[in-house]
Design a protein around this motif. Structure first.
Motif, PDB file in Angstrom:
ATOM      1  N   LEU A 234       0.856  -1.188   0.000  1.00 22.93           N
ATOM      2  CA  LEU A 234       0.000   0.000   0.000  1.00 22.93           C
ATOM      3  C   LEU A 234       0.894   1.241   0.000  1.00 22.93           C
ATOM      4  CD1 LEU A 234      -3.174   0.220   2.221  1.00 22.93           C
ATOM      5  CD2 LEU A 234      -2.020   2.179   1.257  1.00 22.93           C
TER       6      LEU A 234
ATOM      7  N   GLY B 298       3.308   3.555  -3.205  1.00 24.50           N
ATOM      8  CA  GLY B 298       4.388   3.296  -4.165  1.00 24.50           C
ATOM      9  C   GLY B 298       5.519   4.302  -4.092  1.00 24.50           C
TER      10      GLY B 298
ATOM     11  N   GLU C  16      -1.070   2.496  -5.600  1.00 23.94           N
ATOM     12  CA  GLU C  16      -0.592   3.881  -5.488  1.00 23.94           C
ATOM     13  C   GLU C  16      -1.713   4.843  -5.894  1.00 23.94           C
ATOM     14  OE1 GLU C  16       2.095   5.723  -4.346  1.00 23.94           O
ATOM     15  OE2 GLU C  16       0.777   7.328  -5.025  1.00 23.94           O
TER      16      GLU C  16
ATOM     17  N   CYS D  96       9.491  11.473  -2.394  1.00 26.31           N
ATOM     18  CA  CYS D  96      10.879  11.718  -2.789  1.00 26.31           C
ATOM     19  C   CYS D  96      10.972  12.163  -4.243  1.00 26.31           C
ATOM     20  CB  CYS D  96      11.689  10.453  -2.551  1.00 26.31           C
ATOM     21  SG  CYS D  96      13.372  10.551  -3.135  1.00 26.31           S
TER      22      CYS D  96
ATOM     23  N   GLY E 220      -5.863   2.894  -1.696  1.00 27.23           N
ATOM     24  CA  GLY E 220      -6.066   1.603  -1.047  1.00 27.23           C
ATOM     25  C   GLY E 220      -6.423   1.766   0.417  1.00 27.23           C
TER      26      GLY E 220
ATOM     27  N   SER F 119       6.343  22.597   1.888  1.00 29.64           N
ATOM     28  CA  SER F 119       7.400  22.319   0.901  1.00 29.64           C
ATOM     29  C   SER F 119       6.786  21.949  -0.450  1.00 29.64           C
ATOM     30  CB  SER F 119       8.321  21.213   1.406  1.00 29.64           C
ATOM     31  OG  SER F 119       7.610  20.028   1.676  1.00 29.64           O
TER      32      SER F 119
ATOM     33  N   LEU G  71      13.796   9.224   5.790  1.00 28.97           N
ATOM     34  CA  LEU G  71      14.720   9.408   4.670  1.00 28.97           C
ATOM     35  C   LEU G  71      14.435   8.376   3.589  1.00 28.97           C
ATOM     36  CD1 LEU G  71      18.054   9.950   6.629  1.00 28.97           C
ATOM     37  CD2 LEU G  71      16.853  11.649   5.253  1.00 28.97           C
ATOM     38  N   ALA G  72      14.675   8.785   2.337  1.00 30.55           N
ATOM     39  CA  ALA G  72      14.386   7.898   1.216  1.00 30.55           C
ATOM     40  C   ALA G  72      15.202   6.608   1.301  1.00 30.55           C
ATOM     41  CB  ALA G  72      14.708   8.629  -0.090  1.00 30.55           C
TER      42      ALA G  72
ATOM     43  N   ALA H  26      13.805   4.213   3.792  1.00 31.27           N
ATOM     44  CA  ALA H  26      12.621   3.531   3.238  1.00 31.27           C
ATOM     45  C   ALA H  26      13.033   2.436   2.258  1.00 31.27           C
ATOM     46  CB  ALA H  26      11.704   4.552   2.554  1.00 31.27           C
TER      47      ALA H  26
END
Ligand code: FAD
Ligand code: AMP
Length: 487
Positions: free
Chosen positions: A27, A29, A51, A59, A131, A176, A340-341, A344
């Protein structure tokens, strides 16, 4: 818990549609979700990735990538401003804001196309729509058949928070997300919050000529970083003409004819009003979990964050949660879960391996996660700060090398700041903290050293190329090993 689709909560709605069956359903993307999808496919699982907006998440669309594209434009402005000092006469640079945004959009679109193609090529079933977790093993997407999966990963990410008394209107008060699509660079801007997001935008707008005021509630900018780094960032920001209020409380906010006005109490207890054409609220990101059925499925949700253990398990069999959405209170880390990307990504890979029963790596080492802020000056760090190391009972020793000592930094015309290494008394490197030129690229070596548990003396024996900024690492390690070359 309410359902933002406006109808009966999906967890109780009868479903007459046929069911889709898959090994793994994800759940969200974003980085976490798509990394889990890719690794799961590599390990032979069938994967459905749900998604609601666009794969790539925060990101790619409103986070790391567009901000770094704008920061690069800002960096060029700064380089051109100082080009004369290096014998290159180009005159005062002018901003074409439309082109700054076009360039950013081009970068995002290119990588969105690439990611979408990759997911398709790998046979990942990308399902467009919002979702909802209907049961621990079922995701419902409005207007489609339910997705039934052996394993489910929650990766619904985060959103930009505001303060209770500030209504985000996209003009005077912005997040942002809005800052990426402003019709022009504001004449002046207040940035509330001096974490990575706040510092990066403060830096961008200062480079583009805005008068910038930063307001941070804690007693320093970049409060998650080593205290000496914060001090240097603040020094350099002030030198750039950015007004910084630290330890300041925002009491009230109002929209005016010219933009935004705040009433703040400064660190010295003085009440002041601050006005600007816009106010960017960058006070952190909240989890996207409301109305998604998580609690009904038995997951523990605290202040919206899904609580997981060190393996990102929710406590419900076959159900994991990753990325910006999660909290890990049981780990007792000296900092909150990093949003942080690359965290993840790492978590996505790890849970996919668990779901496939093919665990190939240890759990994510959160202390060893490199952090980077791409402002001017750049900040990069890995491992424990000096204060965290001391709090953790280490008898620390430190070494600090100023960029001013390096010929390469002088060549670049950017020699403010330093590299600082925090080591245990036996020389084991516990953390590396940098502020200054190109340090977001230098952090890769620092993370290898720190995460490999190297002794400073071992690194001191390695030859660093001359003249480079990386020599600071060699010099700091030599100093810690008791054999400084230049000290
Ligand atoms: P997200 O990327 O937020 O993805 C979640 C996805 O889930 C989204 O696509 C969303 O549309 C989808 N979703 C949510 N609910 C549903 C639902 N009900 N149904 C279907 N889909 C749903 N990190 C870095 O490491 N480096 C950086 O330089 C950096 N810069 C940043 C700059 C900014 C301005 C911001 C805001 C963030 C930045 N980050 C950076 C943080 C980084 O973007 C996040 O940590 C990362 O995106 C988290 O990934 P995620 O998969 O957990 O969540
Ligand atoms: P991060 O969570 O790293 O994105 O950073 C958010 C920053 O905003 C942190 O440094 C917080 O201390 C700061 N912050 C949170 N609330 C406020 C507030 N009310 N006023 C000023 N700064 C705040």
């Amino acid at each position: 818990m309410g359902d933002r689709l406006g109808g009966t909560p999906a967890s109780r709605a009868p479903s007459r549609l046929p069911r889709m069956k898959t090994d793994l359903a994800i759940l969200g993307g974003g980085n976490g979700g798509y990394a889990a999808a890719l690794r799961a496919r590599q390990l032979g699982l069938s994967v459905a990735l749900v998604e609601k907006h666009k794969v790539g998440g925060t990101c790619l669309h409103v986070g790391c990538i567009p901000t770094k594209a704008m920061l690069h434009s800002a960096d060029l402005m700064e380089s051109i401003r100082s080009a004369g000092e290096h014998g290159v006469e180009v005159g005062e640079p002018k901003v074409d804001w439309g082109k700054v945004l076009d360039r950013k959009d081009f970068v995002v679109a290119k990588h969105y196309k690439g990611l979408s193609g990759l997911l398709k090529a790998k046979g990942i079933d990308v399902i467009e729509g919002k979702g909802i977790l209907k049961s621990p093993q079922t995701i419902a997407v409005e207007g489609r058949e339910d997705i039934e999966a052996t394993s489910v990963v929650l990766a619904s990410g985060s959103y930009a928070k505001s303060l209770p008394f500030i209504d985000i209107d996209g003009e005077a008060f912005i997040t942002s997300d809005d800052a990426l699509v402003l019709p022009e660079a504001p004449d002046s801007i207040i940035v509330i919050g001096a974490g990575a997001v706040g510092l990066e935008f403060a830096s961008v707008f200062a480079s583009f000529g805005s008068k910038v005021t930063v307001i941070e509630a804690l007693d320093r900018l970049a409060p998650g970083e080593d205290a000496e780094v914060s001090k240097e960032v603040q020094r350099q920001f002030r030198k750039r003409g950015i007004t910084c209020h630290v330890g300041a409380k925002v009491n009230e906010a109002e929209r005016t004819d010219n933009g935004a006005k705040l009433t703040i109490t400064t660190a010295k207890g003085k009440e002041e009003s601050v006005e600007a054409s816009a106010c960017l609220v960058a006070v952190g990101r909240g989890p996207v979990s409301e109305g998604l059925g998580y609690e009904d499925a038995g997951v523990t949700v605290e202040r919206g964050f899904v609580e997981v253990d060190e393996l990102c398990r929710t406590g419900v069999d076959g159900l994991w949660a990753i990325g910006d959405l999660i909290a890990q209170p049981s780990l007792g880390l000296p900092f909150p879960h990093f949003q942080l990307a690359h965290v993840a990504f790492a978590e996505g890979i790890h849970v996919a391996e668990q779901a496939a029963g093919k665990l190939q790596h240890p759990p994510v080492d959160y202390v060893g996660v490199p952090r980077a802020t791409y402002s001017f000056p750049e900040i990069a760090s890995v491992g424990l700060t000096e204060a965290q190391a001391k709090d953790g009972g280490h008898k620390t020793k430190t070494s600090k090398v100023p960029w001013a000592a390096l010929a390469k930094a002088t060549i670049l015309g950017d020699s403010a700041g330093f590299l600082k290494v925090v080591a245990d008394e036996d020389g084991t490197v516990l953390g590396v903290h940098m502020v200054g030129p190109r340090v977001t690229e230098l952090i890769a070596e620092a993370q290898l050293i720190t995460n490999w548990g190297a002794y400073a003396g071992e690194v001191a024996a390695l030859v660093h190329p001359h003249p480079t900024l990386s020599e600071a690492m060699g010099e700091a390690m030599m100093a810690l090993a008791g054999e400084p070359l230049h000290g």
